[in-house]
Write a protein that holds these residues in place. Structure first.
Motif, PDB file in Angstrom:
ATOM      1  N   MET A  42      35.900  35.136 -63.228  1.00 33.30           N
ATOM      2  CA  MET A  42      36.701  34.058 -63.801  1.00 33.30           C
ATOM      3  C   MET A  42      37.498  33.341 -62.719  1.00 33.30           C
ATOM      4  N   MET A  43      38.098  34.127 -61.798  1.00 33.72           N
ATOM      5  CA  MET A  43      38.893  33.523 -60.726  1.00 33.72           C
ATOM      6  C   MET A  43      38.023  32.625 -59.860  1.00 33.72           C
ATOM      7  N   GLN A  44      36.821  33.116 -59.580  1.00 37.50           N
ATOM      8  CA  GLN A  44      35.910  32.294 -58.780  1.00 37.50           C
ATOM      9  C   GLN A  44      35.617  30.970 -59.502  1.00 37.50           C
ATOM     10  N   HIS A  45      35.408  31.035 -60.815  1.00 34.77           N
ATOM     11  CA  HIS A  45      35.158  29.802 -61.568  1.00 34.77           C
ATOM     12  C   HIS A  45      36.377  28.874 -61.516  1.00 34.77           C
ATOM     13  N   VAL A  79      36.603  21.562 -67.347  1.00 29.73           N
ATOM     14  CA  VAL A  79      35.316  21.011 -66.918  1.00 29.73           C
ATOM     15  C   VAL A  79      34.960  21.545 -65.535  1.00 29.73           C
ATOM     16  N   ARG A  80      35.972  21.619 -64.651  1.00 29.36           N
ATOM     17  CA  ARG A  80      35.704  22.134 -63.309  1.00 29.36           C
ATOM     18  C   ARG A  80      35.275  23.615 -63.380  1.00 29.36           C
ATOM     19  N   SER A 108      30.899  27.511 -63.048  1.00 27.35           N
ATOM     20  CA  SER A 108      30.037  28.572 -63.579  1.00 27.35           C
ATOM     21  C   SER A 108      28.573  28.128 -63.532  1.00 27.35           C
ATOM     22  N   HIS A 109      28.341  26.836 -63.707  1.00 28.62           N
ATOM     23  CA  HIS A 109      26.962  26.353 -63.554  1.00 28.62           C
ATOM     24  C   HIS A 109      26.422  26.661 -62.158  1.00 28.62           C
ATOM     25  N   ASP A 110      27.267  26.412 -61.146  1.00 25.92           N
ATOM     26  CA  ASP A 110      26.830  26.696 -59.771  1.00 25.92           C
ATOM     27  C   ASP A 110      26.506  28.173 -59.602  1.00 25.92           C
ATOM     28  N   TYR A 111      27.336  28.983 -60.246  1.00 32.31           N
ATOM     29  CA  TYR A 111      27.101  30.428 -60.168  1.00 32.31           C
ATOM     30  C   TYR A 111      25.761  30.788 -60.801  1.00 32.31           C
TER      31      TYR A 111
END
Lengths: 202, 219
Positions: free
Chosen positions: B14-17, B70-71, B76-79
């Protein structure tokens, strides 16, 4: 993604009761989204834009609003209404409900009442028994060969509706939903042989 | 914050997102949010989703919150795109190379086709759905002339989670593979991780972003 998630609306004025219900539902096995509604108008508004599966309501809020409640029921037959009784409720209001529980019921009693009105599919683990009937095997075989529901119905001489029911049963027995997944299932279970499948088309 | 991560390591994801570095030091959650300019209510709501609790009310307070969400969803999409799916894909490829069974060839094909669908879906959200929500907060679009809506977005849900379940079920219940437990465990762990994050992802869309969109459109 949301096909099986249950949408639950809660209409009670007491914040404490709302929070309590929210906690009980959130911590249960029911996969659900919960929203708070303040009035039947509010509910009707929400129903315009999205599906609500279950309304949990303090039946006193239905007093003198029977007409609106009946209209909502008529327009949204998929909606179940369950009362949470805080006090004695008159029969007119009770008649509008599918079921009811009281604030003195245990968590188990509440959940079991919700199950009984037919939202139990959300609670039940999928059946572990993947023994398909002969008919289901017929449908499965045709399905993995890429035939449509209509083509399967014609060739087995059954209605499309029956094909759909078989497909639902196949999915609930195997836990596999997609056609590609079912193909791999059928091969692993030696229901069809790999040579039957054209790798290019699958 | 350190204690929270110890209790549920998935919060790291979550933090990464949220674009937050993992070295949290002794900061409390509240201090961390302040430092990063994130609405604490929003942060708590999403952290609670990761801990299994759904939000009681919509945590969106401001325009910034929508941008933040949104960010978060884009990250999360990138992940999914750059990390999780390629990892799973590599495991399945390896498994297929180790075992000659044709089912595994089909499984690889199934996964690759599915991966392509996912990429399409992520692209759609990045280019159509998210810009719509950003537009919605910057100036109110005239909905009658607007071809897009939150309703359409909510209907555009795909069976992304369901196919992951299919693959998991096939591996746990049906497809016979001998040994290779290390590789199979890694693959299954990856599938579970992905499934979990996708689930949270769709909950954020359904319980926070879409209801917000409805409200804005109604105004």
């Amino acid at each position: 993604m949301s096909r099986h998630r249950l949408h639950i609306a809660i209409m009670v004025h007491s914040q404490i009761i709302y929070e309590g219900l929210h906690t009980v539902l959130s911590q249960s096995e029911i996969d659900c989204i919960i929203c708070k509604v303040d009035s039947l108008d509010d509910l009707a508004d929400i129903l315009h834009s999205k599906k609500v599966d279950l309304l949990i309501i303090n039946p006193l809020l239905l007093v003198n609003r029977e007409k609106e409640a009946r209209k909502i029921r008529k327009n949204h037959p998929g909606l179940s209404i369950v009362g949470i009784n805080l006090s004695i409720v008159d029969n007119h209001s009770l008649a509008l409900l599918d079921s009811s529980f009281t604030i003195f019921d245990t968590v188990e009693q509440v959940l079991s009442k919700l199950q009984r009105i037919g939202i139990d599919s959300e609670l039940k683990a999928p059946s572990n028994d993947d023994n398909l009937t002969d008919r289901e095997l017929d449908v499965l075989t045709q399905l993995v060969h890429g035939y449509s529901n209509k083509e399967i119905a014609d060739s087995l001489n059954i209605s499309i509706h029956t094909v759909v029911t078989h497909r639902k049963n196949i999915t609930s027995k195997t836990g596999i939903r997609s056609q590609s997944g079912l193909t791999i299932y059928a091969i692993s279970k030696r229901i069809i042989s790999i040579e039957d499948i054209d790798l290019q088309n699958h | 914050m350190f204690d929270l991560i110890e209790e549920n390591p998935l919060l790291l994801l979550m933090m990464q997102h949220f674009d937050i570095d993992f070295r949290v030091g002794d900061l409390t959650m509240s201090q961390l949010c302040k430092e990063k300019g994130i609405n604490e209510k929003l942060f708590t709501s999403i952290a609670n989703l990761y801990n299994g609790f759904k939000p009681k009310e919509n945590p969106i307070d401001s325009v910034d919150d929508v941008k933040q969400i949104v960010r978060f969803l884009k990250n999360s999409h990138d992940y999914y795109r750059n990390d999780k799916y390629p990892q799973i894909s590599a495991y399945i490829k390896q498994l297929q190379e180790n075992h000659p069974e044709k089912e595994l060839k089909l499984l690889e094909k199934f996964f690759n086709e599915y991966f392509a669908e996912v990429i399409d879906h992520l692209y759609y959200e990045d280019t159509v759905a998210f810009p719509y929500f950003i537009e919605l907060i910057s100036h109110k679009p005239n909905n009658k002339n607007n071809l897009y809506s939150a309703k359409e977005y909510s209907e555009h849900h795909t069976d992304i989670e369901l196919k992951i379940k299919d693959i998991k079920n096939l591996l746990l219940k049906y497809v016979i593979i001998n040994d290779d437990l290390n590789l199979r465990r890694k693959l299954l762990f990856s599938l579970f991780e992905l499934e979990y994050d996708l689930y949270i992802h769709s909950l954020i869309e359904e319980t926070i972003l879409i209801p917000f969109g409805y409200n804005m459109e109604r105004v």
